[in-house]
Design a protein around this motif. Structure first.
Motif, PDB file in Angstrom:
ATOM      1  N   HIS A 131       6.260  10.326   4.902  1.00  0.00           N
ATOM      2  CA  HIS A 131       5.857  10.080   3.515  1.00  0.00           C
ATOM      3  C   HIS A 131       5.944  11.374   2.707  1.00  0.00           C
ATOM      4  O   HIS A 131       5.614  12.449   3.224  1.00  0.00           O
ATOM      5  N   VAL A 132       6.351  11.260   1.469  1.00  0.00           N
ATOM      6  CA  VAL A 132       6.358  12.425   0.585  1.00  0.00           C
ATOM      7  C   VAL A 132       5.749  12.051  -0.766  1.00  0.00           C
ATOM      8  O   VAL A 132       5.771  10.895  -1.158  1.00  0.00           O
ATOM      9  N   THR A 133       5.222  13.070  -1.431  1.00  0.00           N
ATOM     10  CA  THR A 133       4.700  12.863  -2.786  1.00  0.00           C
ATOM     11  C   THR A 133       5.371  13.871  -3.702  1.00  0.00           C
ATOM     12  O   THR A 133       5.905  14.887  -3.253  1.00  0.00           O
ATOM     13  N   THR A 134       5.341  13.569  -4.980  1.00  0.00           N
ATOM     14  CA  THR A 134       5.823  14.551  -5.942  1.00  0.00           C
ATOM     15  C   THR A 134       5.288  14.188  -7.323  1.00  0.00           C
ATOM     16  O   THR A 134       4.604  13.172  -7.503  1.00  0.00           O
ATOM     17  N   GLU A 155       9.176   7.338   2.535  1.00  0.00           N
ATOM     18  CA  GLU A 155       8.385   6.664   1.503  1.00  0.00           C
ATOM     19  C   GLU A 155       7.943   7.694   0.478  1.00  0.00           C
ATOM     20  O   GLU A 155       7.495   8.775   0.845  1.00  0.00           O
ATOM     21  N   LEU A 156       8.058   7.354  -0.800  1.00  0.00           N
ATOM     22  CA  LEU A 156       7.755   8.338  -1.852  1.00  0.00           C
ATOM     23  C   LEU A 156       6.762   7.792  -2.878  1.00  0.00           C
ATOM     24  O   LEU A 156       6.908   6.669  -3.356  1.00  0.00           O
ATOM     25  N   ALA A 157       5.762   8.617  -3.213  1.00  0.00           N
ATOM     26  CA  ALA A 157       4.879   8.322  -4.347  1.00  0.00           C
ATOM     27  C   ALA A 157       5.087   9.394  -5.407  1.00  0.00           C
ATOM     28  O   ALA A 157       5.055  10.586  -5.106  1.00  0.00           O
ATOM     29  N   VAL A 158       5.320   8.970  -6.648  1.00  0.00           N
ATOM     30  CA  VAL A 158       5.593   9.901  -7.755  1.00  0.00           C
ATOM     31  C   VAL A 158       4.488   9.798  -8.802  1.00  0.00           C
ATOM     32  O   VAL A 158       4.222   8.710  -9.322  1.00  0.00           O
ATOM     33  N   VAL A 182       5.548   4.584  -8.442  1.00  0.00           N
ATOM     34  CA  VAL A 182       5.364   5.474  -9.587  1.00  0.00           C
ATOM     35  C   VAL A 182       3.988   5.228 -10.199  1.00  0.00           C
ATOM     36  O   VAL A 182       3.627   4.083 -10.476  1.00  0.00           O
ATOM     37  N   ILE A 183       3.209   6.312 -10.368  1.00  0.00           N
ATOM     38  CA  ILE A 183       1.855   6.204 -10.906  1.00  0.00           C
ATOM     39  C   ILE A 183       1.760   7.103 -12.143  1.00  0.00           C
ATOM     40  O   ILE A 183       2.163   8.267 -12.086  1.00  0.00           O
ATOM     41  N   ALA A 184       1.252   6.572 -13.245  1.00  0.00           N
ATOM     42  CA  ALA A 184       1.070   7.390 -14.449  1.00  0.00           C
ATOM     43  C   ALA A 184      -0.050   8.392 -14.187  1.00  0.00           C
ATOM     44  O   ALA A 184      -1.098   8.038 -13.645  1.00  0.00           O
ATOM     45  N   GLU A 216      -2.881  16.592  -3.846  1.00  0.00           N
ATOM     46  CA  GLU A 216      -4.067  15.974  -3.260  1.00  0.00           C
ATOM     47  C   GLU A 216      -3.699  14.794  -2.369  1.00  0.00           C
ATOM     48  O   GLU A 216      -4.177  14.662  -1.241  1.00  0.00           O
ATOM     49  N   LEU A 217      -2.810  13.943  -2.851  1.00  0.00           N
ATOM     50  CA  LEU A 217      -2.404  12.778  -2.062  1.00  0.00           C
ATOM     51  C   LEU A 217      -1.672  13.205  -0.788  1.00  0.00           C
ATOM     52  O   LEU A 217      -1.879  12.632   0.286  1.00  0.00           O
ATOM     53  N   ALA A 218      -0.820  14.230  -0.913  1.00  0.00           N
ATOM     54  CA  ALA A 218      -0.049  14.687   0.253  1.00  0.00           C
ATOM     55  C   ALA A 218      -0.990  15.195   1.344  1.00  0.00           C
ATOM     56  O   ALA A 218      -0.828  14.884   2.524  1.00  0.00           O
TER      57      ALA A 218
END
Lengths: 453, 453
Positions: A131-134, A155-158, A182-184, A216-218
């Motif tokens: 998983h990755v975040t950015t 898996e990516l959360a932006v 994608v999260i605002a 924080e999520l990462a």
């Protein structure tokens, strides 16, 4: 729209990235652990970044880092990118200057950002990360990271800056089409987001806040790393494929740039186009000027302070030696969302301090004037970010005309603006303004900075 | 996203367009003057089109028409386009088929349409024309014509189908950024527009109506010609650069396509990719199948009638021998705006009648399923129009898998979908439906046609 293109072959795609830190006489100052004020070790970066990326981040000795075959193979999807002599623009300006641009807008996601996202996704995958975040501003980086995550099966959360989330809905859709979440930002999904929403319920976000949320999520997700589209040394490193190609192409054109220009947010495309040229100057070779083009609403290199500061709003990152406007700074809602960041990366900041890099700050309307002229003479609608580089190039060409002398100008067209057309609509409707940052606002934000340097 | 590209050099850009009419045994039937039912002469077309374009329209003898240097020079801005082996897609499908696509999405306006708009603008300019008009559906053609008009210094007015004007606001902005006037059609600015607005105040437009408006404005404006993005023979001619390049590239790949696929609206990209391959079959050479991929909401080739019909809704154009659903047909509001047209061009219609061209009609949801898979495996978000070709290619690949045999498939990726992201949003939200045209609606519209054939 008479253009002249200089094209390379697949075999000319660089096989190594250029690490300018190895050649700098004054090395960039170390990044610091905020608790101890001691330099951060490679190991301390492992919770955040893939190990190889942590190594690259701190590498000050090797000038060339080999590009993995898997990454270079994916570069072939769109690289080498064209170098273009902007004959249509030159004619319209009636200038003796020769204007060249490196066209990074031809990538599948429309910008240079893929040069680093593919590398970051590759190293994460190789080390077993799932998983990755950015974060993303206008969405250029987020789209590139979404593409890269899909390419390597991550898996990516932006976290997308809220003002851009609404200004540029199509980039959000692009990320989702590639399969990313994608999260605002700011959002209720993180402590950092909740805190700022509690204090300022209508806060429209900044890259600094989005970085806090992604970090924080990462940290809280198993087998997850954080990725970043600019500011960090390893990102600058990956982007040097731009300038390395451009160098060969300028040779094909039989000219050498007197000035190299990139727009400036955290430094990724700017470093990419300029570091390979700058390396000759560092070694006593050919002289040339390097110009960073900033928005006048976010002028860290022109009017900020060189100081240790956090890379994010909540203070989760190490302290970075940067030209900064203060990590709490909330930039105006200009359309060049990718340039709405408070600080410059450590390497560029050191180069700026040492007088090796110049900076100009440009009003928003001037960038849209330049963008429209460029579209109508070169046939490419530029991203609002890239339009800062175009505007700076026009100033150089104008100067050449005043002096009645030729001048060879090279700028980086970091991306196209097909997803930013709402900004053009507002411009044509007369609804856009300038947002010069006041001295008072600069003082206010910088006043809160701990003085370490 | 492992792809394999086959790239040509600038010198490989074709120097002549291929005119398939010269090689057809059964020539396309002549277009007729609706008043006299006599074949239209070249001279009768002069009020509408530049003379050289009128000549090309009726040319049934010369197989090769030289591409003017000025046009070929502008082709160099983005041509030759890549041919890509879609290895990522093949892997996801687990098919023995080899899937290739010609990537026309890399043009500065994002589609193949520039191949003809530059030629049309060139001939207009050369003959002293100062103003041009046109229509556009989703805006791919309008954007290409706006680019070309700016390149050759012509003033352009574009009638954009109203539903697309609202569905695809960014394409309107692109045209305006290139300096064109854009009017939602039907409008109050023409007799044809006023008539239909009086009868149906909420009518959301069709390509047929937009053509009527553009033709009317062209005829009433001094020194003005009309331009069209599809249907006409000279448009098909200009688009053959696609297939001529692809032929050389398939040779580089060491394969020959067993089936060539293009999406189908009026026939421009379909003819462009397929005619150069078809010419060998016409001459008794290599066999291959040619497949037109239509929306099931607008299935003229699969379920229409071969008959003389007007090219526009108001009946301003000559009568064209076409597979048609009737010129009064108002297609459903699918997102593939460029395919919402009632008829097929004269040449394709004759080829279809002679069994040289196949057609399939595809539900909207199947096209978005295909588009999403393509984006996630090949890294390019396709236009809703092009997604019809992808869906047809997937059916072929599936068939090959069922048969357990290899099959070499070539399709044309006519454009990217970065401006169509609102459609993807609706698709992901579950808000899109299929719009199969009922037999009753087909009968109703065709019943009003005068029977000439």
């Amino acid at each position: 729209m008479t253009t002249k293109k200089f094209l390379l072959q697949e075999k000319d795609i660089p096989t190594a990235w250029y690490n300018i830190a190895a050649d700098m006489e004054n090395k960039p100052r170390p990044i610091l652990n905020p608790a101890t004020k001691e330099p951060v070790s490679e190991e301390e970066l492992y919770p955040l970044f893939a190990r190889e990326l942590a190594r690259q981040e701190l590498n000050r000795t090797e000038a060339w880092i080999e590009i993995p075959c898997e990454v270079r193979d994916l570069y072939k999807v769109w690289r080498p990118t064209p170098l273009v002599r902007a004959l249509g623009l030159e004619k319209a300006l009636d200038t003796p200057a020769h204007i060249y641009f490196k066209n990074e807008s031809v990538s599948p996601v429309g910008s240079h950002k893929l040069n680093s996202s593919l590398a970051q996704a590759y190293y994460c995958k190789k080390e077993g990360v799932t998983h990755v975040t950015t974060e993303t501003g206008a969405g250029q980086w987020g789209a590139a990271m979404a593409y890269a995550a899909k390419a390597f099966g991550l898996e990516l959360a932006v976290y997308m800056v809220k003002v851009s989330y609404h200004q540029k809905p199509y980039r959000r859709s692009i990320m989702q089409t590639f399969g990313a979440q994608v999260i605002a930002s700011p959002s209720m999904s993180t402590k950092a987001g909740r805190k700022i929403l509690t204090e300022q319920p209508n806060y429209q976000g900044s890259l600094g806040t989005a970085i806090s949320e992604a970090v924080e999520l990462a940290i809280q997700t198993p087998n997850c790393k954080y990725t970043l589209g600019s500011v960090l040394n390893h990102v600058m490193l990956h982007q040097t494929v731009i300038g390395l190609e451009a160098e060969k192409q300028m040779e094909m054109a039989g000219e050498y740039p007197e000035v190299v220009i990139g727009c400036f947010g955290g430094g990724s495309n700017f470093s990419g186009i300029s570091f390979p040229f700058l390396r000759h100057r560092l070694k006593g070779g050919k002289a040339l000027r390097i110009v960073a083009a900033e928005p006048e609403s976010c002028p860290k290199l022109t009017r900020g302070q060189f100081q240790y500061d956090f890379g994010d709003e909540a203070g989760y990152t190490p302290l970075i030696p940067m030209f900064t406007l203060g990590h709490g700074f909330a930039p105006a809602h200009i359309h060049a969302g990718g340039l709405r960041y408070h600080g410059a990366g450590a390497i560029v900041s050191q180069l700026r301090k040492d007088g090796l890099v110049e900076a100009v700050d440009i009003p928003q309307l001037e960038t849209f004037d330049a963008a429209t002229l460029f579209a109508r003479t070169e046939g490419i609608i530029p991203a609002p970010e890239s339009s800062h580089a175009i505007a700076a190039a026009l100033r150089e060409a104008e100067q050449a005309k005043l002096e009645g002398k030729p001048r060879v100008i090279l700028f980086n067209l970091s991306g196209h603006g097909l997803i930013d057309m709402a900004a053009y609509d507002q411009y044509f409707a007369g609804d856009l303004g300038n947002h010069r940052l006041s001295d008072e606002d600069i003082r206010k934000n910088l006043g809160e900075l701990e003085q370490i340097l």
